[in-house]
Scaffold this motif. Structure first.
Motif, PDB file in Angstrom:
ATOM      1  N   ASP A 198     -21.272  -8.101 -41.709  1.00  0.00           N
ATOM      2  CA  ASP A 198     -22.581  -8.223 -41.067  1.00  0.00           C
ATOM      3  C   ASP A 198     -22.531  -7.439 -39.762  1.00  0.00           C
ATOM      4  OD1 ASP A 198     -24.971  -8.936 -39.889  1.00  0.00           O
ATOM      5  OD2 ASP A 198     -24.551 -11.084 -39.831  1.00  0.00           O
ATOM      6  N   PHE A 199     -23.000  -6.193 -39.794  1.00  0.00           N
ATOM      7  CA  PHE A 199     -22.986  -5.379 -38.582  1.00  0.00           C
ATOM      8  C   PHE A 199     -24.102  -4.353 -38.601  1.00  0.00           C
ATOM      9  CE2 PHE A 199     -20.191  -3.392 -41.648  1.00  0.00           C
ATOM     10  CZ  PHE A 199     -20.521  -2.043 -41.593  1.00  0.00           C
ATOM     11  N   GLU A 245     -27.209   0.111 -45.400  1.00  0.00           N
ATOM     12  CA  GLU A 245     -26.602  -1.163 -45.779  1.00  0.00           C
ATOM     13  C   GLU A 245     -25.213  -1.271 -45.153  1.00  0.00           C
ATOM     14  OE1 GLU A 245     -27.849  -3.700 -47.696  1.00  0.00           O
ATOM     15  OE2 GLU A 245     -29.768  -2.631 -47.664  1.00  0.00           O
ATOM     16  N   SER A 246     -24.959  -2.371 -44.465  1.00  0.00           N
ATOM     17  CA  SER A 246     -23.611  -2.611 -43.960  1.00  0.00           C
ATOM     18  C   SER A 246     -22.776  -3.152 -45.115  1.00  0.00           C
ATOM     19  CB  SER A 246     -23.631  -3.579 -42.780  1.00  0.00           C
ATOM     20  OG  SER A 246     -24.244  -4.795 -43.135  1.00  0.00           O
ATOM     21  N   GLU A 247     -21.568  -2.614 -45.259  1.00  0.00           N
ATOM     22  CA  GLU A 247     -20.683  -3.054 -46.334  1.00  0.00           C
ATOM     23  C   GLU A 247     -19.510  -3.804 -45.743  1.00  0.00           C
ATOM     24  OE1 GLU A 247     -19.807   0.335 -48.781  1.00  0.00           O
ATOM     25  OE2 GLU A 247     -21.929   0.767 -49.091  1.00  0.00           O
ATOM     26  N   ASN A 248     -18.499  -3.071 -45.290  1.00  0.00           N
ATOM     27  CA  ASN A 248     -17.338  -3.698 -44.688  1.00  0.00           C
ATOM     28  C   ASN A 248     -16.838  -2.807 -43.560  1.00  0.00           C
ATOM     29  OD1 ASN A 248     -15.277  -5.762 -44.586  1.00  0.00           O
ATOM     30  ND2 ASN A 248     -13.881  -4.156 -45.261  1.00  0.00           N
ATOM     31  N   LEU A 249     -16.517  -3.421 -42.455  1.00  0.00           N
ATOM     32  CA  LEU A 249     -15.981  -2.694 -41.309  1.00  0.00           C
ATOM     33  C   LEU A 249     -14.683  -3.373 -40.898  1.00  0.00           C
ATOM     34  CD1 LEU A 249     -16.389  -0.522 -39.089  1.00  0.00           C
ATOM     35  CD2 LEU A 249     -17.647  -2.250 -37.784  1.00  0.00           C
ATOM     36  N   SER A 250     -13.601  -2.606 -40.903  1.00  0.00           N
ATOM     37  CA  SER A 250     -12.316  -3.148 -40.466  1.00  0.00           C
ATOM     38  C   SER A 250     -11.511  -2.021 -39.840  1.00  0.00           C
ATOM     39  CB  SER A 250     -11.546  -3.782 -41.631  1.00  0.00           C
ATOM     40  OG  SER A 250     -11.266  -2.815 -42.623  1.00  0.00           O
ATOM     41  N   GLY A 251     -10.723  -2.357 -38.832  1.00  0.00           N
ATOM     42  CA  GLY A 251      -9.912  -1.354 -38.155  1.00  0.00           C
ATOM     43  C   GLY A 251     -10.746  -0.375 -37.368  1.00  0.00           C
ATOM     44  N   ASP A 252     -10.256   0.871 -37.266  1.00  0.00           N
ATOM     45  CA  ASP A 252     -10.919   1.911 -36.492  1.00  0.00           C
ATOM     46  C   ASP A 252     -11.951   2.639 -37.343  1.00  0.00           C
ATOM     47  OD1 ASP A 252      -7.751   2.671 -35.009  1.00  0.00           O
ATOM     48  OD2 ASP A 252      -9.347   1.405 -34.208  1.00  0.00           O
TER      49      ASP A 252
END
Length: 168
Positions: free
Chosen positions: A89-90, A115-122
């Protein structure tokens, strides 16, 4: 990971004149509170810190970092971010303000229907403005990453300044 958003005068017209929906509405007093009027928010930085903006650069059409642009030229705003934990959720947003504090342009990835999917790390996010159609003057910039409901992960309020010059 890279999120790319194109902005032009027509696409930005979804934002009402004088209002900037781009960044979230949280305020420095309490990141969870929703301020009724962002025009009263002061310069600063706030948010939960689950996702942080680690670098902000304004780039010329040659990809060079600069703070001086000419009317009609392209501008790329590059955000480098770090998600300290995986989030789905971003929203990334920007707001441009003139010297009097009036919002002259604002957008975000939700308004632009990304659509936001997945955000992780840099990760790196770029907002491409094809033609900077602003009058000559000094402008301030808001950048933010927040949840869809506006709760900020990291909000930078009026921390970046750039100048627009006109050849006419």
């Amino acid at each position: 990971q890279e999120e790319h958003v194109r902005a032009s005068g027509d696409e930005g017209s979804r934002a009402e004149a004088g209002s900037c929906p781009a960044p979230s509405h949280g305020g420095p007093a309490d990141a969870g509170d929703v301020a009724a009027d962002m025009s009263r928010a002061t310069e600063g930085r706030w948010g939960s810190g689950e996702v942080v903006i680690t670098d902000v650069a304004l780039l010329s059409d040659q990809g060079q970092a600069t703070h001086i642009f000419h009317t009609g030229e392209p501008l790329t705003l590059r955000l480098r971010v770090q998600a300290r934990r995986s989030v789905s959720d971003f929203v990334f947003g920007i707001g441009l303000y003139n010297a009097e504090g009036l919002c002259v342009y604002g957008t975000n990835t939700d308004i632009e229907e990304h659509e936001s999917e997945n955000l992780s790390g840099d990760a790196e996010v770029r907002f491409d403005i094809e033609a900077l159609d602003l009058v000559e003057g000094t402008y301030k910039l808001d950048v933010a990453v927040h949840k869809r409901d506006g709760v900020p992960y990291d909000y930078h309020r009026l921390l970046y300044t750039f100048r627009v010059k006109s050849r006419t």
